[in-house]
Design a protein around this motif. Structure first.
Motif, PDB file in Angstrom:
ATOM      1  N   SER A   1      65.775  17.019  -1.613  1.00 25.01           N
ATOM      2  CA  SER A   1      66.041  15.878  -0.743  1.00 25.01           C
ATOM      3  C   SER A   1      64.756  15.418  -0.046  1.00 25.01           C
ATOM      4  O   SER A   1      63.953  16.251   0.378  1.00 25.01           O
ATOM      5  N   PRO A   2      64.562  14.109   0.103  1.00 23.67           N
ATOM      6  CA  PRO A   2      63.398  13.609   0.848  1.00 23.67           C
ATOM      7  C   PRO A   2      63.680  13.500   2.349  1.00 23.67           C
ATOM      8  O   PRO A   2      62.847  12.999   3.098  1.00 23.67           O
ATOM      9  N   LEU A   3      64.842  13.981   2.794  1.00 28.47           N
ATOM     10  CA  LEU A   3      65.300  13.725   4.156  1.00 28.47           C
ATOM     11  C   LEU A   3      64.364  14.293   5.225  1.00 28.47           C
ATOM     12  O   LEU A   3      64.086  13.631   6.232  1.00 28.47           O
ATOM     13  N   LEU A   4      63.866  15.511   5.024  1.00 25.44           N
ATOM     14  CA  LEU A   4      63.026  16.121   6.046  1.00 25.44           C
ATOM     15  C   LEU A   4      61.728  15.352   6.230  1.00 25.44           C
ATOM     16  O   LEU A   4      61.307  15.092   7.363  1.00 25.44           O
ATOM     17  N   GLU A   5      61.091  14.982   5.130  1.00 25.77           N
ATOM     18  CA  GLU A   5      59.825  14.254   5.233  1.00 25.77           C
ATOM     19  C   GLU A   5      60.027  12.905   5.939  1.00 25.77           C
ATOM     20  O   GLU A   5      59.213  12.509   6.786  1.00 25.77           O
ATOM     21  N   LEU A   6      61.119  12.211   5.603  1.00 25.63           N
ATOM     22  CA  LEU A   6      61.380  10.914   6.226  1.00 25.63           C
ATOM     23  C   LEU A   6      61.744  11.065   7.703  1.00 25.63           C
ATOM     24  O   LEU A   6      61.353  10.245   8.539  1.00 25.63           O
ATOM     25  N   THR A   7      62.477  12.128   8.014  1.00 28.94           N
ATOM     26  CA  THR A   7      62.813  12.389   9.423  1.00 28.94           C
ATOM     27  C   THR A   7      61.563  12.748  10.215  1.00 28.94           C
ATOM     28  O   THR A   7      61.428  12.359  11.385  1.00 28.94           O
ATOM     29  N   GLN A   8      60.645  13.470   9.593  1.00 26.99           N
ATOM     30  CA  GLN A   8      59.386  13.813  10.270  1.00 26.99           C
ATOM     31  C   GLN A   8      58.587  12.552  10.577  1.00 26.99           C
ATOM     32  O   GLN A   8      57.957  12.440  11.653  1.00 26.99           O
ATOM     33  N   GLU A   9      58.601  11.595   9.656  1.00 29.53           N
ATOM     34  CA  GLU A   9      57.914  10.326   9.910  1.00 29.53           C
ATOM     35  C   GLU A   9      58.545   9.612  11.112  1.00 29.53           C
ATOM     36  O   GLU A   9      57.823   9.040  11.951  1.00 29.53           O
ATOM     37  N   GLN A  10      59.865   9.647  11.194  1.00 27.87           N
ATOM     38  CA  GLN A  10      60.543   9.043  12.346  1.00 27.87           C
ATOM     39  C   GLN A  10      60.182   9.772  13.638  1.00 27.87           C
ATOM     40  O   GLN A  10      59.929   9.136  14.668  1.00 27.87           O
ATOM     41  N   ALA A  11      60.158  11.094  13.580  1.00 34.85           N
ATOM     42  CA  ALA A  11      59.818  11.897  14.760  1.00 34.85           C
ATOM     43  C   ALA A  11      58.399  11.590  15.229  1.00 34.85           C
ATOM     44  O   ALA A  11      58.145  11.435  16.433  1.00 34.85           O
ATOM     45  N   ASP A  12      57.466  11.507  14.289  1.00 34.93           N
ATOM     46  CA  ASP A  12      56.072  11.221  14.645  1.00 34.93           C
ATOM     47  C   ASP A  12      55.949   9.832  15.275  1.00 34.93           C
ATOM     48  O   ASP A  12      55.226   9.651  16.272  1.00 34.93           O
ATOM     49  N   ALA A  13      56.649   8.854  14.690  1.00 42.66           N
ATOM     50  CA  ALA A  13      56.573   7.485  15.206  1.00 42.66           C
ATOM     51  C   ALA A  13      57.194   7.388  16.600  1.00 42.66           C
ATOM     52  O   ALA A  13      56.657   6.719  17.492  1.00 42.66           O
TER      53      ALA A  13
END
Length: 369
Positions: free
Chosen positions: A72-84
């Protein structure tokens, strides 16, 4: 206020989680079905059933994830949201009270709540704001994650005050980002319809379904909030005579689920010769339900039923307007709960910021561990 005098505020982002390898698929599914919010049987029956279902479904699920690289790409995309979000919160010159750090806690796969709670404690957080990445509340998603987080806090000895942002179905940032992305996809579909000489396309707001009993027996506001989100987005789009519908995907098992189903709406569009623009309105990140179910499986279904146009709109992910919307949710949660009080780790009707008449905080969360 000087940097070293700022309060440390942990923003804990909740999401579903997803397997990070083919080998992780079966244990991920077991964790999902062993959640009492998903299967409300007492143990040991729930445990045994979860073992059976996860073992039987793992090969099919592995094939699904194989379409997107085996994980799943979910963690990487969630990390991008968290960083932003962290960058946006800390860049606010008007708010000098807090040093913000965003943490991620997934419900059914790594990073688990207990590991993230230990990180929050080690950082020395003075306060916690719980921020589910589910705009619409359900006991099966946000409710389950909050309960899991509280249990994790007890296990690691994290006692910093908790303030929960339970939902934001009509948050302007979320609505604006969604409307902007949908208009782009809709205009593409309109151009195709003009080329084909057919009517303008229909907009389908497709949300993950839940069993009907979740709504009727728990007082779960999920379905009503999905409808509120869709209506708010349509109003923002301001397209005269727009043809649109709310529907639900991902049904499993023999129980009655809320509807109409996305599959039935695709079939109806085929019979009527109407093109479709599909919007995953309950998801804010890409994962298997969007990249495989919507893009591949439902795309094939649309082709089989001769739907003339099938356009899928991407999720908002780290769209700047959505991130700004999350900033406003954090601020509203802080302001309201500074006045009303934080959550005391056991009572779920205090310490929740809810813009929807507090319906989320009083929805009945299933028992069990």
């Amino acid at each position: 206020m000087s940097e070293n005098m700022r309060k440390k505020r942990a923003i804990v982002l909740f999401n579903l989680g997803g397997p990070d390898s083919p080998e992780a698929v079966e244990p991920f599914l077991f964790n999902l079905f062993n959640d009492p919010a998903i299967i409300s049987l007492p143990n040991p029956f729930r445990y045994l059933l979860a073992k059976l279902i996860s073992h039987r479904r793992a090969p099919v699920a592995q094939e699904i994830y194989a379409h997107i690289g085996g994980k799943s790409p979910l963690l990487e995309l969630t990390q991008e949201q968290a960083d932003a979000l962290q960058a946006a919160l800390n860049a606010d010159d008007e708010d000098t009270t807090y040093e913000n750090r965003c943490f991620i806690a997934m419900r059914y796969w790594k990073p688990f709540a207990k590991d993230t709670a230990a990180e929050v404690k080690a950082w020395g957080a003075d306060e916690q704001i719980l921020l589910p990445l589910y705009p619409q509340f359900s006991t099966t998603t946000s409710g389950s994650s909050v309960k899991d987080w509280k249990q994790a806090c007890h296990k690691v000895g994290l006692s910093a005050p908790i303030k929960t942002a339970c939902c934001y179905p009509t948050n302007p940032g979320f609505v604006d980002a969604s409307a902007e992305m949908i208009i782009t996809g809709y205009n593409k579909a309109v151009a195709k319809a003009e080329e084909l000489g057919i009517a303008k396309p229909r907009l389908l707001f497709s949300a993950h379904g839940v069993p009907k009993a979740v709504i009727t027996k728990r007082g779960d506001p999920y379905q009503s909030q999905i409808e509120k989100t869709a209506a708010a987005v349509v109003e923002k789009m301001a397209i005269a005579g727009l043809d649109w519908k709310v529907c639900y995907q991902s049904r499993v098992g023999p129980m009655e689920w809320i509807g109409p189903s996305t599959e039935s709406e695709i079939e109806r569009a085929g019979k009527e010769g109407v093109g479709l623009v599909i919007v995953p309105i309950a998801f804010v990140t890409e994962h298997s339900e969007t990249l495989v179910e919507l893009d591949i499986e439902y795309g094939e279904l649309a082709h089989e039923h001769h739907v003339p146009i099938y356009e899928r709109v991407r999720t908002v992910c780290s769209h700047p307007k959505f991130i700004n919307g999350l900033v406003s949710v954090v601020k509203q949660t802080q302001v309201e709960l500074d006045e009303k009080g934080s959550d005391d780790y056991t009572v779920e009707t205090r310490g929740w910021w809810c813009p929807d008449e507090h319906s989320c905080a009083v929805a009945k969360q299933p028992g069990g561990a």
